[in-house]
Design a protein around this motif. Structure first.
Motif, PDB file in Angstrom:
ATOM      1  N   GLN A   1     -23.818 -68.761  63.931  1.00  8.70           N
ATOM      2  CA  GLN A   1     -24.214 -69.240  65.440  1.00  8.70           C
ATOM      3  C   GLN A   1     -24.686 -70.728  64.730  1.00  8.70           C
ATOM      4  O   GLN A   1     -25.096 -71.339  64.196  1.00  8.70           O
ATOM      5  CB  GLN A   1     -26.036 -68.671  65.267  1.00  8.70           C
ATOM      6  N   ARG A   2     -23.948 -71.524  65.853  1.00  9.43           N
ATOM      7  CA  ARG A   2     -23.951 -73.011  66.067  1.00  9.43           C
ATOM      8  C   ARG A   2     -25.367 -73.776  66.679  1.00  9.43           C
ATOM      9  O   ARG A   2     -26.084 -72.478  67.122  1.00  9.43           O
ATOM     10  CB  ARG A   2     -23.212 -73.090  67.165  1.00  9.43           C
ATOM     11  N   PRO A   3     -25.302 -74.377  65.892  1.00  9.19           N
ATOM     12  CA  PRO A   3     -26.829 -75.069  66.724  1.00  9.19           C
ATOM     13  C   PRO A   3     -26.555 -75.585  67.794  1.00  9.19           C
ATOM     14  O   PRO A   3     -25.541 -76.017  68.703  1.00  9.19           O
ATOM     15  CB  PRO A   3     -26.980 -76.091  65.362  1.00  9.19           C
ATOM     16  N   PRO A   4     -27.907 -75.883  68.332  1.00 11.53           N
ATOM     17  CA  PRO A   4     -27.372 -76.390  70.399  1.00 11.53           C
ATOM     18  C   PRO A   4     -27.228 -77.184  69.811  1.00 11.53           C
ATOM     19  O   PRO A   4     -27.084 -77.928  68.983  1.00 11.53           O
ATOM     20  CB  PRO A   4     -29.267 -75.787  70.726  1.00 11.53           C
TER      21      PRO A   4
END
Length: 132
Positions: free
Chosen positions: A9-12
């Motif tokens: 998951q990439r950070p927002p």
């Protein structure tokens, strides 16, 4: 990476808002309708035209009621001649009673209605202009 693991998951993503804050958009007491009228824009002209139309409508209704009232007076004044014999005195007391008891109070009521209606129209327009 194995097939049973989900992708990482990439950070927002962070975004910076550069617009003017909501509280600082308009000076306090600023009314959009007032500025539209002051600047004489098309919208301001529409506001003023709306007020004039509502005032004209009230004036036409009261003028129509007054014309109906005054226009029916000749018919009202011819009634005593129809119902009285020709040897009786003139119908002057009936005419004065009709004018004093029937016509003038109704004229006063029409005038009172018109003034109240015009003031109500102006109050509504003032609320629109002030932005309340």
């Amino acid at each position: 990476m194995s097939a049973d693991q989900p992708p990482p998951q990439r950070p927002p993503r962070r975004e910076t808002v550069t617009g003017v804050p909501r509280g600082a958009r308009r000076p306090p007491g600023h009314a959009p309708a007032r500025s539209e009228i002051t600047e004489q824009t098309t919208l301001g002209a529409t506001y003023v035209r709306s007020l004039m139309r509502s005032q004209l409508r009230a004036a036409m209704v009261s003028l129509g009621a007054l014309a109906l009232l005054v226009g029916s007076l000749p018919l009202l004044f011819s009634l005593p001649e129809v119902f009285t014999a020709s040897d009786l005195p003139s119908p002057a007391p009936f005419v004065w009673a009709a004018l004093g008891v029937a016509v003038y109070p109704v004229m006063w009521l029409i005038a009172r209605w018109y003034v109240r209606r015009a003031e109500r129209n102006e109050r509504a327009f003032g609320k629109l202009v002030e932005g309340r």
